[in-house]
Write an enzyme that holds these catalytic residues in place. Sequence first.
Site, PDB file in Angstrom:
ATOM      1  N   CYS A   2       0.818  -1.204   0.000  1.00 46.80           N
ATOM      2  CA  CYS A   2       0.000   0.000   0.000  1.00 46.80           C
ATOM      3  C   CYS A   2       0.860   1.265   0.000  1.00 46.80           C
ATOM      4  O   CYS A   2       1.851   1.350   0.710  1.00 46.80           O
ATOM      5  CB  CYS A   2      -0.945   0.066   1.186  1.00 46.80           C
ATOM      6  SG  CYS A   2      -2.070  -1.302   1.294  1.00 46.80           S
ATOM      7  N   ARG A  27       4.149  -0.455  -4.592  1.00 47.33           N
ATOM      8  CA  ARG A  27       3.815  -0.934  -3.249  1.00 47.33           C
ATOM      9  C   ARG A  27       2.495  -1.706  -3.209  1.00 47.33           C
ATOM     10  O   ARG A  27       2.165  -2.333  -2.213  1.00 47.33           O
ATOM     11  CB  ARG A  27       3.723   0.254  -2.282  1.00 47.33           C
ATOM     12  CG  ARG A  27       4.996   1.041  -2.143  1.00 47.33           C
ATOM     13  CD  ARG A  27       4.811   2.176  -1.170  1.00 47.33           C
ATOM     14  NE  ARG A  27       4.599   1.679   0.167  1.00 47.33           N
ATOM     15  CZ  ARG A  27       5.560   1.364   1.031  1.00 47.33           C
ATOM     16  NH1 ARG A  27       6.814   1.501   0.671  1.00 47.33           N
ATOM     17  NH2 ARG A  27       5.277   0.918   2.222  1.00 47.33           N
ATOM     18  N   TRP A  73      -2.654  -2.865  -1.714  1.00 44.83           N
ATOM     19  CA  TRP A  73      -2.336  -4.301  -1.839  1.00 44.83           C
ATOM     20  C   TRP A  73      -3.203  -4.985  -0.797  1.00 44.83           C
ATOM     21  O   TRP A  73      -2.960  -4.866   0.398  1.00 44.83           O
ATOM     22  CB  TRP A  73      -0.849  -4.540  -1.566  1.00 44.83           C
ATOM     23  CG  TRP A  73      -0.414  -5.941  -1.845  1.00 44.83           C
ATOM     24  CD1 TRP A  73      -0.048  -6.468  -3.048  1.00 44.83           C
ATOM     25  CD2 TRP A  73      -0.285  -7.013  -0.890  1.00 44.83           C
ATOM     26  NE1 TRP A  73       0.286  -7.793  -2.910  1.00 44.83           N
ATOM     27  CE2 TRP A  73       0.150  -8.150  -1.599  1.00 44.83           C
ATOM     28  CE3 TRP A  73      -0.507  -7.135   0.477  1.00 44.83           C
ATOM     29  CZ2 TRP A  73       0.380  -9.382  -0.989  1.00 44.83           C
ATOM     30  CZ3 TRP A  73      -0.277  -8.365   1.097  1.00 44.83           C
ATOM     31  CH2 TRP A  73       0.159  -9.465   0.361  1.00 44.83           C
ATOM     32  N   ASN A  99      -1.912   1.975   5.665  1.00 44.93           N
ATOM     33  CA  ASN A  99      -1.026   0.893   5.257  1.00 44.93           C
ATOM     34  C   ASN A  99      -0.691   0.119   6.517  1.00 44.93           C
ATOM     35  O   ASN A  99      -0.288   0.716   7.516  1.00 44.93           O
ATOM     36  CB  ASN A  99       0.248   1.484   4.623  1.00 44.93           C
ATOM     37  CG  ASN A  99       1.299   0.422   4.347  1.00 44.93           C
ATOM     38  OD1 ASN A  99       0.963  -0.736   4.127  1.00 44.93           O
ATOM     39  ND2 ASN A  99       2.554   0.819   4.362  1.00 44.93           N
ATOM     40  N   GLY A 100      -0.879  -1.202   6.483  1.00 47.12           N
ATOM     41  CA  GLY A 100      -0.587  -2.014   7.661  1.00 47.12           C
ATOM     42  C   GLY A 100      -1.720  -2.976   7.925  1.00 47.12           C
ATOM     43  O   GLY A 100      -2.578  -3.199   7.049  1.00 47.12           O
ATOM     44  N   GLU A 483      17.590 -17.934  -6.324  1.00 48.66           N
ATOM     45  CA  GLU A 483      17.218 -16.629  -6.860  1.00 48.66           C
ATOM     46  C   GLU A 483      16.716 -16.769  -8.305  1.00 48.66           C
ATOM     47  O   GLU A 483      15.762 -16.115  -8.702  1.00 48.66           O
ATOM     48  CB  GLU A 483      18.425 -15.679  -6.749  1.00 48.66           C
ATOM     49  CG  GLU A 483      18.256 -14.320  -7.377  1.00 48.66           C
ATOM     50  CD  GLU A 483      17.088 -13.494  -6.836  1.00 48.66           C
ATOM     51  OE1 GLU A 483      16.435 -13.915  -5.882  1.00 48.66           O
ATOM     52  OE2 GLU A 483      16.815 -12.436  -7.428  1.00 48.66           O
ATOM     53  N   LYS A 487      12.939 -15.629  -9.515  1.00 50.01           N
ATOM     54  CA  LYS A 487      12.691 -14.613 -10.553  1.00 50.01           C
ATOM     55  C   LYS A 487      11.708 -15.150 -11.587  1.00 50.01           C
ATOM     56  O   LYS A 487      10.801 -14.455 -12.014  1.00 50.01           O
ATOM     57  CB  LYS A 487      13.990 -14.215 -11.277  1.00 50.01           C
ATOM     58  CG  LYS A 487      14.917 -13.263 -10.581  1.00 50.01           C
ATOM     59  CD  LYS A 487      14.428 -11.848 -10.395  1.00 50.01           C
ATOM     60  CE  LYS A 487      13.754 -11.693  -9.099  1.00 50.01           C
ATOM     61  NZ  LYS A 487      14.471 -11.355  -7.926  1.00 50.01           N
ATOM     62  N   GLU A 490       8.146 -15.364 -10.077  1.00 47.82           N
ATOM     63  CA  GLU A 490       7.421 -14.139  -9.746  1.00 47.82           C
ATOM     64  C   GLU A 490       7.081 -13.276 -10.948  1.00 47.82           C
ATOM     65  O   GLU A 490       6.054 -12.612 -10.934  1.00 47.82           O
ATOM     66  CB  GLU A 490       8.138 -13.325  -8.654  1.00 47.82           C
ATOM     67  CG  GLU A 490       9.486 -12.791  -9.019  1.00 47.82           C
ATOM     68  CD  GLU A 490      10.165 -12.065  -7.866  1.00 47.82           C
ATOM     69  OE1 GLU A 490       9.490 -11.556  -6.976  1.00 47.82           O
ATOM     70  OE2 GLU A 490      11.411 -11.995  -7.888  1.00 47.82           O
ATOM     71  N   HIS A 506      16.825 -37.900  -5.132  1.00 46.29           N
ATOM     72  CA  HIS A 506      16.130 -38.375  -3.927  1.00 46.29           C
ATOM     73  C   HIS A 506      14.641 -38.093  -4.000  1.00 46.29           C
ATOM     74  O   HIS A 506      13.948 -38.109  -2.988  1.00 46.29           O
ATOM     75  CB  HIS A 506      16.750 -37.731  -2.680  1.00 46.29           C
ATOM     76  CG  HIS A 506      18.175 -38.144  -2.477  1.00 46.29           C
ATOM     77  ND1 HIS A 506      18.518 -39.394  -2.026  1.00 46.29           N
ATOM     78  CD2 HIS A 506      19.333 -37.493  -2.718  1.00 46.29           C
ATOM     79  CE1 HIS A 506      19.837 -39.489  -1.975  1.00 46.29           C
ATOM     80  NE2 HIS A 506      20.354 -38.346  -2.407  1.00 46.29           N
ATOM     81  N   LYS A 605       6.028  -4.543  -3.634  1.00 45.57           N
ATOM     82  CA  LYS A 605       7.363  -4.347  -3.084  1.00 45.57           C
ATOM     83  C   LYS A 605       7.203  -3.854  -1.654  1.00 45.57           C
ATOM     84  O   LYS A 605       6.227  -3.198  -1.333  1.00 45.57           O
ATOM     85  CB  LYS A 605       8.092  -3.296  -3.922  1.00 45.57           C
ATOM     86  CG  LYS A 605       9.591  -3.517  -3.905  1.00 45.57           C
ATOM     87  CD  LYS A 605      10.254  -2.797  -5.031  1.00 45.57           C
ATOM     88  CE  LYS A 605      11.741  -3.013  -4.983  1.00 45.57           C
ATOM     89  NZ  LYS A 605      12.140  -4.324  -5.511  1.00 45.57           N
TER      90      LYS A 605
END
Length: 610
Positions: A2, A27, A73, A99-100, A483, A487, A490, A506, A605
């Site tokens: 947010c 955000r 978000w 936001n929160g 990583e 990538k 996402e 295995h 983000k």
Amino acid sequence: MCGIVGYIGNQEAAPILIKGLKSLEYRGYDSAGVSIYNDKINSVKTKGRLSNLEKKLDTVSLNGCIGIGHTRWATHGEPSDVNSHPHMNSTSTISLVHNGIIENYMVLKEELEANGHNFLSETDTEVAVQLVDYYYKQSNNLLDAVYKAIERIEGSYAFGVLCNDEPDKLIAARKDSPLIIGIGEGENFIASDIPAILEHTRDIYLLEDKEVAVVTTEDITIMDMNKNIINKEVFNVTWDICAAQKEGYDHYMLKEIYEQPKVIKDTLTPRLPLDVNNITLDNITLTKEVLRNINKIYIVACGTASYTGLVGKFLIEKIARIPVVADVASEFRYKEPILDEKTLMIVVSQSGETADTLAALRLAKKAGAHVISIVNVVGSTISREADDVLYTLAGPEIAVASTKAYSAQLCAMYLLSIKIGMELEKISQEEFIELRKELYLLPEKVEKVLEQSDAIKKLANKYINSKNVFYIGRGLDFAVSMEGALKLKEIAYLHAEPYAAGELKHGPIALIEDNSLLVGLTAYEQLYEKTVSNIKEVKARGANVLAIALEGNTEIDKIANDVIYVPRTHWMFTSILENIPQQLFAYYISVGLGHDVDKPRNLAKSVTVE
Ligand code: F6R
């Protein structure tokens, strides 16, 4: 998580809010809205991207010089018009952005409903505005009402509040979610992050937890929870607005990938003076005496930053022989970790605001541990609360998927590992000089990898229809494979899994079939032959193999369908070079599939909620 923007001054608020929100869209981007005061508060909000809000605003003229805006978000309630912020009280006289997460919102909601408040949305935020309304009716004073409300609220918040009956002010409050106040001339701003207001001012106040600000056209008053006035230092932003713009690139992500040679140079060279045979780590004291008192190191972070932690663990244990636990912050604090004054904790965070990482830091500090943070955003909460901070000098990272910040974090981790090794006399002066020489060469080696961008684009198009993608490696390569897989997941939404190369047989090897893709990382030469054997096992079962190898290791050509070569460097630093092709590969697949590279679905983000 947010984005919030608020404006009070003499200009039309709407364009300022929208422009600010645009730079905060990273955000959160599932819905957006604004409230603007002009005789009364008028609000426009809508589901979807900010562009939807802009379209809606074209049809409604929203004039006025004071307002608040939000890009969301979703946490409580699906993205929808009604769940979008700002939220209002029932008479539309108080408007609030948040936001929160309000953890006790159910209890508060029941209490308010019992007092006759009706709720329209499924959000926790609506509870906050109704609570302010409840207290406002008792005192007719917005500041008092906000104070009373935040005393009752458990959880995290950054609030911006606007009231019909007190239209000369905005109220801002924060706890565990970032909020800044921009200082203008005859105008002032509130925002979740600096880019939102950088066009208007470089002078800001960084609100701390449990601080409340009353922002008027001419004044900013910041207070603690007891309404004592706090005299804060002005924080001056030194970086430029164009650092947060696309500058001709199709996407922020591509721009940020191409910025890496500079970012690596900026992060490394000030700490590696050529006239002293030592590393200067800003103000961090990591002497022999300090290190001898430490019996354990934790490296704690989330997502991509946690993979920097895995590289750090590998390097520090191998070089300095100190046990290191690398953990994800969301798990760390619930494991009852063994922390005391003999513990060194390193936290890694691009944003410096990640809720879980911050909580791990606080837990460690409470137990007496020493905390070093590796952080990108200057002045962020993690950078302020850690005992020491080593800034990565990557500049603002706007694309949701991290690229340049990760490379800068790796550089910071190289520096810390070498410093620890030197202080503990595990790295000699001669070896240090050799390592420094290699570090100085890294930016141009990264350039050489970037020159292969067209070839990597072709490979991305060749493998774009792969069903399952496995990233494998051993040692340092295993850390880097994580990583690579992240990538691809996402931004390209392809199913991708990282595995330690020796683990495949295995179990996961059962998943390999025609059209599976194996990305084999082989730059960690100590285990090269073993990884190559594992790659052969998978190739024999029908997978396509794309290998990443050091220049000169050409025998991999005979096994893999395709190979991307990266320049040779010291074994400690291969991770940074090997990762660049992974970034480009994921980027071009995402573009090829027509996805929104910079704003992947469901993500945001800066994850400021648990
Ligand atoms: C992935 C990504 C995330 C972040 C993670 C931690 O591309 O960006 O996995 O790395 O959310 O964020 P920071 O580094 O801000 O603490």
